[in-house]
Design a protein around this motif. Sequence first.
Motif, PDB file in Angstrom:
ATOM      1  N   THR A  74      18.169  17.461  11.752  1.00  0.00           N
ATOM      2  CA  THR A  74      19.260  17.113  12.664  1.00  0.00           C
ATOM      3  C   THR A  74      19.053  15.727  13.258  1.00  0.00           C
ATOM      4  O   THR A  74      20.012  14.969  13.418  1.00  0.00           O
ATOM      5  CB  THR A  74      19.368  18.159  13.787  1.00  0.00           C
ATOM      6  OG1 THR A  74      19.527  19.449  13.187  1.00  0.00           O
ATOM      7  CG2 THR A  74      20.549  17.884  14.680  1.00  0.00           C
TER       8      THR A  74
ATOM      9  N   LEU B  38      20.239  13.171  10.687  1.00  0.00           N
ATOM     10  CA  LEU B  38      21.478  13.573  10.044  1.00  0.00           C
ATOM     11  C   LEU B  38      22.299  12.383   9.553  1.00  0.00           C
ATOM     12  O   LEU B  38      23.001  12.479   8.546  1.00  0.00           O
ATOM     13  CB  LEU B  38      22.314  14.415  11.011  1.00  0.00           C
ATOM     14  CG  LEU B  38      23.541  15.108  10.458  1.00  0.00           C
ATOM     15  CD1 LEU B  38      23.149  16.108   9.380  1.00  0.00           C
ATOM     16  CD2 LEU B  38      24.289  15.819  11.563  1.00  0.00           C
ATOM     17  N   SER B  39      22.186  11.258  10.216  1.00  0.00           N
ATOM     18  CA  SER B  39      22.981  10.096   9.814  1.00  0.00           C
ATOM     19  C   SER B  39      22.641   9.636   8.397  1.00  0.00           C
ATOM     20  O   SER B  39      23.488   9.064   7.702  1.00  0.00           O
ATOM     21  CB  SER B  39      22.790   8.954  10.804  1.00  0.00           C
ATOM     22  OG  SER B  39      21.434   8.569  10.846  1.00  0.00           O
TER      23      SER B  39
ATOM     24  N   MET C  67      22.309  11.471   5.926  1.00  0.00           N
ATOM     25  CA  MET C  67      23.108  12.276   4.998  1.00  0.00           C
ATOM     26  C   MET C  67      24.481  11.657   4.730  1.00  0.00           C
ATOM     27  O   MET C  67      25.131  11.983   3.738  1.00  0.00           O
ATOM     28  CB  MET C  67      23.300  13.694   5.545  1.00  0.00           C
ATOM     29  CG  MET C  67      22.034  14.401   5.907  1.00  0.00           C
ATOM     30  SD  MET C  67      20.979  14.662   4.476  1.00  0.00           S
ATOM     31  CE  MET C  67      19.596  15.447   5.240  1.00  0.00           C
ATOM     32  N   PHE C  68      24.948  10.773   5.616  1.00  0.00           N
ATOM     33  CA  PHE C  68      26.267  10.175   5.452  1.00  0.00           C
ATOM     34  C   PHE C  68      26.245   8.896   4.625  1.00  0.00           C
ATOM     35  O   PHE C  68      27.296   8.345   4.316  1.00  0.00           O
ATOM     36  CB  PHE C  68      26.896   9.903   6.821  1.00  0.00           C
ATOM     37  CG  PHE C  68      27.248  11.159   7.560  1.00  0.00           C
ATOM     38  CD1 PHE C  68      28.355  11.901   7.192  1.00  0.00           C
ATOM     39  CD2 PHE C  68      26.463  11.609   8.602  1.00  0.00           C
ATOM     40  CE1 PHE C  68      28.679  13.066   7.854  1.00  0.00           C
ATOM     41  CE2 PHE C  68      26.779  12.769   9.277  1.00  0.00           C
ATOM     42  CZ  PHE C  68      27.895  13.501   8.897  1.00  0.00           C
ATOM     43  N   VAL C  69      25.077   8.397   4.278  1.00  0.00           N
ATOM     44  CA  VAL C  69      24.982   7.169   3.488  1.00  0.00           C
ATOM     45  C   VAL C  69      25.670   7.319   2.130  1.00  0.00           C
ATOM     46  O   VAL C  69      26.467   6.452   1.747  1.00  0.00           O
ATOM     47  CB  VAL C  69      23.511   6.713   3.357  1.00  0.00           C
ATOM     48  CG1 VAL C  69      23.374   5.579   2.367  1.00  0.00           C
ATOM     49  CG2 VAL C  69      22.972   6.303   4.720  1.00  0.00           C
TER      50      VAL C  69
ATOM     51  N   ALA D   6      28.161   9.180   1.258  1.00  0.00           N
ATOM     52  CA  ALA D   6      29.608   9.220   1.470  1.00  0.00           C
ATOM     53  C   ALA D   6      30.142   7.823   1.790  1.00  0.00           C
ATOM     54  O   ALA D   6      31.207   7.427   1.304  1.00  0.00           O
ATOM     55  CB  ALA D   6      29.946  10.187   2.601  1.00  0.00           C
ATOM     56  N   ALA D   7      29.416   7.063   2.584  1.00  0.00           N
ATOM     57  CA  ALA D   7      29.846   5.703   2.917  1.00  0.00           C
ATOM     58  C   ALA D   7      29.838   4.811   1.685  1.00  0.00           C
ATOM     59  O   ALA D   7      30.749   3.998   1.485  1.00  0.00           O
ATOM     60  CB  ALA D   7      28.940   5.120   4.003  1.00  0.00           C
TER      61      ALA D   7
END
Length: 119
Positions: A58, A61-62, A64-66, A68-69
């Motif tokens: 947690t 968590l950021s 995990m968004f790489v 998608a970006a």
Amino acid sequence: MIGAIALLCLCQLAGEIIHRLSGLPLPGPVIGMVLLLGWFALMPRERPTLSAVTGWLTAHLSIMFVPAAVGLVEQGPLLARYGPALVVATMISTLLTLIVAVTVFRLAARRIPAKDEAP
């Protein structure tokens, strides 16, 4: 730590397998969470280890968004073409969701008497 991560992945994988084989109308990760809950009921000593791992995940968590970006950046021409329509559709659907949620809450609140009122 590796064992706890493996347990999380195994529960999610088992949930996906159950979902695909049984055709249940629940997503695989939800079934996996139910399996994890059952595991905790059987093996309560695993909770502290998994709590430490999930806290670490947690906190990061950021990361995990790489992916998608990066995917968004690669689809630049499509976003330039359809982006405004996507933004409008997202705004309208969000507004409709809020209106429905407020309406349902108000209807439910009317049906439940306050604590100080006599039934």
